[in-house]
Design an enzyme around this catalytic site. Sequence first.
Site, PDB file in Angstrom:
ATOM      1  N   SER A   1       0.822  -1.203  -0.007  1.00  0.00           N
ATOM      2  CA  SER A   1      -0.068   0.024   0.048  1.00  0.00           C
ATOM      3  C   SER A   1       0.907   1.111  -0.070  1.00  0.00           C
ATOM      4  O   SER A   1       2.188   1.244   0.380  1.00  0.00           O
ATOM      5  CB  SER A   1      -0.797   0.046   1.340  1.00  0.00           C
ATOM      6  OG  SER A   1      -1.691   1.439   1.438  1.00  0.00           O
TER       7      SER A   1
ATOM      8  N   TYR B   1      -2.389   0.509  10.813  1.00  0.00           N
ATOM      9  CA  TYR B   1      -2.114   0.078   9.242  1.00  0.00           C
ATOM     10  C   TYR B   1      -1.158   0.430   8.610  1.00  0.00           C
ATOM     11  O   TYR B   1      -0.094  -0.259   8.010  1.00  0.00           O
ATOM     12  CB  TYR B   1      -3.612   0.596   8.626  1.00  0.00           C
ATOM     13  CG  TYR B   1      -3.643  -0.035   7.263  1.00  0.00           C
ATOM     14  CD1 TYR B   1      -3.587  -1.477   6.784  1.00  0.00           C
ATOM     15  CD2 TYR B   1      -3.464   0.856   5.878  1.00  0.00           C
ATOM     16  CE1 TYR B   1      -3.409  -1.715   5.641  1.00  0.00           C
ATOM     17  CE2 TYR B   1      -3.559   0.400   4.661  1.00  0.00           C
ATOM     18  CZ  TYR B   1      -3.651  -0.929   4.304  1.00  0.00           C
ATOM     19  OH  TYR B   1      -3.659  -1.247   3.331  1.00  0.00           O
TER      20      TYR B   1
END
Length: 249
Positions: A136, A149
């Site tokens: 990501s 995250y």
Amino acid sequence: MSDTSAARPVAVVTGASGGIGAATARRLAAEGFEVVLGARRVDRLEAIAREIDGRALPLDVTDDASVAAFAAQVPEVAVLVNNAGGALGTDQVVDADLDGWRWMFEANVLGVVRVTNALIDRLEASGDGRVVVIGSIAGFEIYPGGGGYIAAKHAVSAVTKTLRLELLGRPVRVTEIQPGMVETDFSRVRFGGDEAAAAKVYAGMTPLVADDIADVVAFVATRPWHVNIDEVVVRPRDQASARDVHRAG
């Protein structure tokens, strides 16, 4: 399974019951791979597997026994797509939900390690193995409310880079794909099923879709043996960074 399936190279896709994983499974099947789909939602897996003449196997990447049982049923692998993972919540660091953070590390970081370790001998034995990690932009950028995250995806990126160095000289290539905003179930899961909150993430802009990332995976997986795509950052045109998004109106 068709009679020609044995001739097809095998690709394993984790988290393949929806979103990027399902799109990747379909795309790799179209590229000529026999796809083994792994995820917890076996009913969804089986439907996709029937569609693409693949195999559906239960897999929880946070569980050692589940990963071992999965790997025991996959004797040959040429491509591994580590896609399973996700985000939970938007708590700030000072208010961290540690249970949520633990799950994010288990699913995103240790999940990659578990599955890769379980299949690395077969990837190497293929003579041209490929490990593709779906990371990501959170693996190299930060934003408020994403600490757990972000920390997990930074760790995923570090693990991927380390793996590439450690496998140098062996017949296994390692790639990290780092998407920006992709409209899948990701935000719905992050917000605990809150559809309104999930929709707000993409309001006024055009995000990527799962097929966009599947296209990149297919490109990576089909390069000649001497070519390694180390990293690919993919964002929608409306996004310049994790915090800079153009929204109409």
